[in-house]
Write a protein that holds these residues in place. Structure first.
Motif, PDB file in Angstrom:
ATOM      1  N   ALA A  56       0.825  -1.220   0.000  1.00 39.41           N
ATOM      2  CA  ALA A  56       0.000   0.000   0.000  1.00 39.41           C
ATOM      3  C   ALA A  56       0.859   1.271   0.000  1.00 39.41           C
ATOM      4  CB  ALA A  56      -0.957  -0.022   1.193  1.00 39.41           C
ATOM      5  N   PRO A  57       1.787   1.455   0.959  1.00 36.91           N
ATOM      6  CA  PRO A  57       2.635   2.650   0.877  1.00 36.91           C
ATOM      7  C   PRO A  57       3.553   2.643  -0.331  1.00 36.91           C
ATOM      8  CG  PRO A  57       3.339   1.214   2.690  1.00 36.91           C
ATOM      9  CD  PRO A  57       2.024   0.696   2.204  1.00 36.91           C
ATOM     10  N   ALA A  96       5.034   4.894  -5.556  1.00 37.39           N
ATOM     11  CA  ALA A  96       5.354   4.565  -6.947  1.00 37.39           C
ATOM     12  C   ALA A  96       4.467   5.310  -7.935  1.00 37.39           C
ATOM     13  CB  ALA A  96       5.231   3.062  -7.171  1.00 37.39           C
ATOM     14  N   THR A  97       3.233   5.622  -7.532  1.00 38.60           N
ATOM     15  CA  THR A  97       2.317   6.341  -8.420  1.00 38.60           C
ATOM     16  C   THR A  97       2.283   7.835  -8.138  1.00 38.60           C
ATOM     17  OG1 THR A  97       0.456   5.903  -6.903  1.00 38.60           O
ATOM     18  CG2 THR A  97       0.836   4.305  -8.675  1.00 38.60           C
ATOM     19  N   CYS A  98       3.080   8.289  -7.176  1.00 42.07           N
ATOM     20  CA  CYS A  98       3.148   9.711  -6.830  1.00 42.07           C
ATOM     21  C   CYS A  98       3.613  10.531  -8.030  1.00 42.07           C
ATOM     22  CB  CYS A  98       4.110   9.894  -5.656  1.00 42.07           C
ATOM     23  SG  CYS A  98       4.624  11.588  -5.338  1.00 42.07           S
ATOM     24  N   TYR A  99       3.004  11.685  -8.245  1.00 45.78           N
ATOM     25  CA  TYR A  99       3.354  12.518  -9.398  1.00 45.78           C
ATOM     26  C   TYR A  99       4.825  12.918  -9.373  1.00 45.78           C
ATOM     27  CZ  TYR A  99      -1.717  12.896  -9.905  1.00 45.78           C
ATOM     28  OH  TYR A  99      -3.044  12.613 -10.057  1.00 45.78           O
ATOM     29  N   LYS A 120       8.011  11.518 -12.016  1.00 45.60           N
ATOM     30  CA  LYS A 120       8.960  12.383 -12.723  1.00 45.60           C
ATOM     31  C   LYS A 120      10.395  11.981 -12.404  1.00 45.60           C
ATOM     32  CE  LYS A 120      10.721  17.116 -12.676  1.00 45.60           C
ATOM     33  NZ  LYS A 120      10.577  18.477 -12.087  1.00 45.60           N
ATOM     34  N   ALA A 121      10.665  11.696 -11.132  1.00 46.36           N
ATOM     35  CA  ALA A 121      12.030  11.386 -10.713  1.00 46.36           C
ATOM     36  C   ALA A 121      12.527  10.085 -11.327  1.00 46.36           C
ATOM     37  CB  ALA A 121      12.101  11.319  -9.185  1.00 46.36           C
ATOM     38  N   TYR A 122      11.746   9.000 -11.216  1.00 50.76           N
ATOM     39  CA  TYR A 122      12.292   7.738 -11.719  1.00 50.76           C
ATOM     40  C   TYR A 122      12.130   7.590 -13.223  1.00 50.76           C
ATOM     41  CZ  TYR A 122       7.575   5.493 -11.143  1.00 50.76           C
ATOM     42  OH  TYR A 122       6.249   5.149 -11.199  1.00 50.76           O
ATOM     43  N   TYR A 123      11.185   8.298 -13.841  1.00 46.37           N
ATOM     44  CA  TYR A 123      11.143   8.309 -15.302  1.00 46.37           C
ATOM     45  C   TYR A 123      12.442   8.906 -15.847  1.00 46.37           C
ATOM     46  CZ  TYR A 123       6.129   7.174 -15.742  1.00 46.37           C
ATOM     47  OH  TYR A 123       4.908   6.560 -15.724  1.00 46.37           O
ATOM     48  N   LEU A 138      -4.164   4.775 -10.338  1.00 46.19           N
ATOM     49  CA  LEU A 138      -4.670   4.305  -9.044  1.00 46.19           C
ATOM     50  C   LEU A 138      -4.131   5.139  -7.882  1.00 46.19           C
ATOM     51  CD1 LEU A 138      -4.302   0.429  -9.536  1.00 46.19           C
ATOM     52  CD2 LEU A 138      -6.393   1.797  -9.702  1.00 46.19           C
ATOM     53  N   HIS A 139      -3.399   6.195  -8.183  1.00 40.61           N
ATOM     54  CA  HIS A 139      -2.732   6.958  -7.134  1.00 40.61           C
ATOM     55  C   HIS A 139      -3.697   7.451  -6.064  1.00 40.61           C
ATOM     56  CE1 HIS A 139       0.189   9.451  -5.153  1.00 40.61           C
ATOM     57  NE2 HIS A 139      -0.501  10.549  -5.391  1.00 40.61           N
ATOM     58  N   ARG A 140      -4.849   7.978  -6.452  1.00 42.09           N
ATOM     59  CA  ARG A 140      -5.768   8.526  -5.447  1.00 42.09           C
ATOM     60  C   ARG A 140      -6.283   7.443  -4.509  1.00 42.09           C
ATOM     61  NH1 ARG A 140     -10.597  10.960  -8.878  1.00 42.09           N
ATOM     62  NH2 ARG A 140      -8.802  11.664 -10.092  1.00 42.09           N
ATOM     63  N   TYR A 141      -6.404   6.218  -5.008  1.00 41.67           N
ATOM     64  CA  TYR A 141      -6.891   5.126  -4.160  1.00 41.67           C
ATOM     65  C   TYR A 141      -5.793   4.653  -3.204  1.00 41.67           C
ATOM     66  CZ  TYR A 141     -10.458   5.324  -7.724  1.00 41.67           C
ATOM     67  OH  TYR A 141     -11.438   5.774  -8.582  1.00 41.67           O
TER      68      TYR A 141
END
Length: 303
Positions: free
Chosen positions: A115-116, A121-124, A128-131, A164-167
């Motif tokens: 969950a965390p 991982a889906t944080c905006y 950007k950082a890992y892309y 799924l970031h908001r969930y």
């Protein structure tokens, strides 16, 4: 002048009025996408890393790769250990909430860390950082990137899961409440005579520091900002518009520091686990300053 000249086209020129799909392409592409064949700005179409920039553009993605790599490796190692995650009244945040069912053969952290991990991982910002750091897409502004057919949104697996970031944020809020319970518990120390005393130990400070930063990271989330009011065009036109405006304004202030909170909270959660782990292994001694007695051996109040 060549219409594709570096001087006449800004890096975002290809996205200003991009149609929803290129001629003959698939319908339903997002309006913000860049159709295949459209000009995507300086750097696109050149070899990876090619640029006219003279600054140290590579320093930030390199630092991000090192930071994410080292902290990610430690977190993965700690999560799979399955031991030394408790010491007295301290519980590692990687293992909270703690579930140890008899049928689960490996580390209990695996049962809850998805969950965390999904939230980060889906944080905006982390996207950007890992892309940039690991995928080179793009490595930096106006720098040659990995060749692609054009950005058309995160429509394919596994990138469609980014939506799924908001969930994951909802789950992160629940876990955050549990982590604050762990912080409160870390102030209460069991005594050899059966009583309890209120105190502040090194682990107390580590857990408090970590949970505070995790709270700031969570409450500065872009999705939370949208939820509390970012989606509204008129606060005075909706119920509880005033409180929602204040909430949105507060989250907006935090949101301006979201990148910093993302890094500091990632460091702090690893540090909190390391501190509890070293105490449990007997490598370090946890110093405690006692404030008062909570219960004496007879069960009476000692405050």
């Amino acid at each position: 002048m060549n219409p594709h000249s570096d001087r006449s086209w800004a890096s975002g020129a290809g996205t200003l009025a991009a149609p929803s799909a290129s001629p003959g392409g698939r319908p339903g592409l997002p309006s913000t996408g860049v159709p295949a064949g459209s000009f995507r700005g300086r750097g696109f179409g050149e070899r990876l890393g090619a640029t006219e920039r003279e600054d140290a553009w590579w320093a930030q993605p390199l630092a991000q790769a090192i930071g994410l790599g080292l902290l990610g490796l430690y977190a993965t190692w700690a999560a799979f250990q399955g031991n030394h995650y408790e010491f007295g009244n301290y519980l590692s945040p990687f293992y909270s909430p703690l579930f140890k069912p008899s049928w689960w053969p490996i580390s209990p952290a695996i049962l809850i860390l998805w969950a965390p991990l999904g939230f980060r991982a889906t944080c905006y910002y982390y996207r950007k950082a890992y892309y940039r750091a690991f995928f080179g897409d793009p490595t930096a502004c106006a720098v040659g990137e990995i060749k692609s057919k054009g950005y058309c949104g995160e429509l394919k697996f596994p990138f469609v899961l980014q939506n799924l970031h908001r969930y994951f944020m909802y789950l992160a809020l629940v876990i955050l409440v549990i982590l604050w319970y762990d912080v409160i518990r870390s102030f209460v120390f069991a005594q050899p005579n059966g009583g309890f005393r209120i105190g502040i130990g090194g682990g107390t400070l580590a857990l408090l520091f970590n949970t505070t930063l995790l709270s700031l990271y969570t409450f500065s989330c872009h999705s939370l900002r949208h939820l509390v009011g970012g989606k509204l065009d008129c606060f005075s036109c909706v119920a509880a518009g005033g409180p929602r405006l204040k909430a949105w304004s507060a989250v907006s202030v935090l949101n301006g520091h979201h990148m910093g909170f993302a890094w500091w909270s990632l460091f702090s959660v690893c540090f909190a686990d390391l501190y509890v782990r070293l105490c449990s292994m007997g490598v370090i001694h946890d110093g405690v300053i006692y404030l008062s007695s909570l219960f004496d051996t007879a069960g009476g109040t000692g405050l």
